[in-house]
Scaffold this active site. Sequence first.
Site, mmCIF file in Angstrom:
data_model
loop_
_atom_site.group_PDB
_atom_site.id
_atom_site.type_symbol
_atom_site.label_atom_id
_atom_site.label_comp_id
_atom_site.label_asym_id
_atom_site.label_seq_id
_atom_site.Cartn_x
_atom_site.Cartn_y
_atom_site.Cartn_z
ATOM 1 N N ASP A 128 5.293 -5.056 9.786
ATOM 2 C CA ASP A 128 6.430 -4.681 10.634
ATOM 3 C C ASP A 128 6.491 -5.551 11.889
ATOM 4 O OD1 ASP A 128 7.382 -2.755 8.952
ATOM 5 O OD2 ASP A 128 6.443 -1.071 9.995
ATOM 6 N N ASP A 145 1.172 -1.899 12.450
ATOM 7 C CA ASP A 145 1.544 -2.384 11.125
ATOM 8 C C ASP A 145 1.872 -3.873 11.225
ATOM 9 O OD1 ASP A 145 3.258 -3.126 8.857
ATOM 10 O OD2 ASP A 145 3.119 -1.006 8.350
ATOM 11 N N ARG A 178 0.853 -1.178 0.000
ATOM 12 C CA ARG A 178 0.000 0.000 0.000
ATOM 13 C C ARG A 178 0.890 1.228 0.000
ATOM 14 N NH1 ARG A 178 -4.326 1.434 4.700
ATOM 15 N NH2 ARG A 178 -2.435 1.939 5.844
ATOM 16 N N THR A 201 -0.667 7.629 -1.060
ATOM 17 C CA THR A 201 -1.991 7.557 -1.717
ATOM 18 C C THR A 201 -2.892 6.512 -1.072
ATOM 19 O OG1 THR A 201 -1.286 5.837 -3.253
ATOM 20 C CG2 THR A 201 -0.908 8.125 -3.933
#
Length: 207
Positions: free
Chosen positions: A201, A198, A103, A107
């Site tokens: 991560d 995340d 992703r 944007t």
Amino acid sequence: MQVNIIDHPLIQHKLTIMRKKETSSADFRKLLEEITMLMGYEATRDLPLEDVEIETPIQKTVGKRLTGKKIAIVPVLRAGFGMVQGLLDLIPSARIGVIGLYRDPETLKPVEYYCKLPNIENRSFIIVDPMLATGGSSVAAIQMLKDRGVKDIRLMCLVAAPEGVDTVNKAHPDVKIYTAAVDECLNEHGYIVPGLGDAGDRIFGTK
Ligand code: PRP
Ligand code: URA
């Protein structure tokens, strides 16, 4: 909103540990694998069976075996990688496809970089990605499979935002979504609130 929430007490307990910011990558990976296996049990509940004659040490009998479509597991890299082993533990003969998507942080739109699938004939595909946030990545992953002729697609995630579920429902109403939780909303960076941060991560120990 069409979504199957698999909120077994064991899943809820393990997910709460995953959400905690102090949970280590090692624990996070292990818990994700365990939850995926528990969710896989429910997400495959409708697999068709056929009768088979067998002989036990005592006598002949009729048992059941899986019939019809074979399964493919398709992780969306990177984070979906963390959900493969849990499903493989349940379905060791499953084939594995791989979709590379990330992703764009500005944007929030998905960027495709890889797709390799097993033979699609007579096969059900389970896309795995722990986070369904805006839904852009999942919509793109499903479309990548459809563009290659795949008809039977399920999406398994861990935590979803209502916005992401709606987006996938609208774009692909034929795809069943399975998740352990639907959280409150997205924040201004497109992260799920309260979420777990995340996922990539946390699985890979990056950042
Ligand atoms: C995360 C996650 C999904 C996507 C969800 O991946 O694993 O693929 O974001 O967001 P969306 O629903 O708004 O599209 P990310 O792009 O961070 O890549 P990574 O797995 O490599 O960390
Ligand atoms: N991707 C993640 O890993 N976490 C989120 O909350 C949203 C997208």
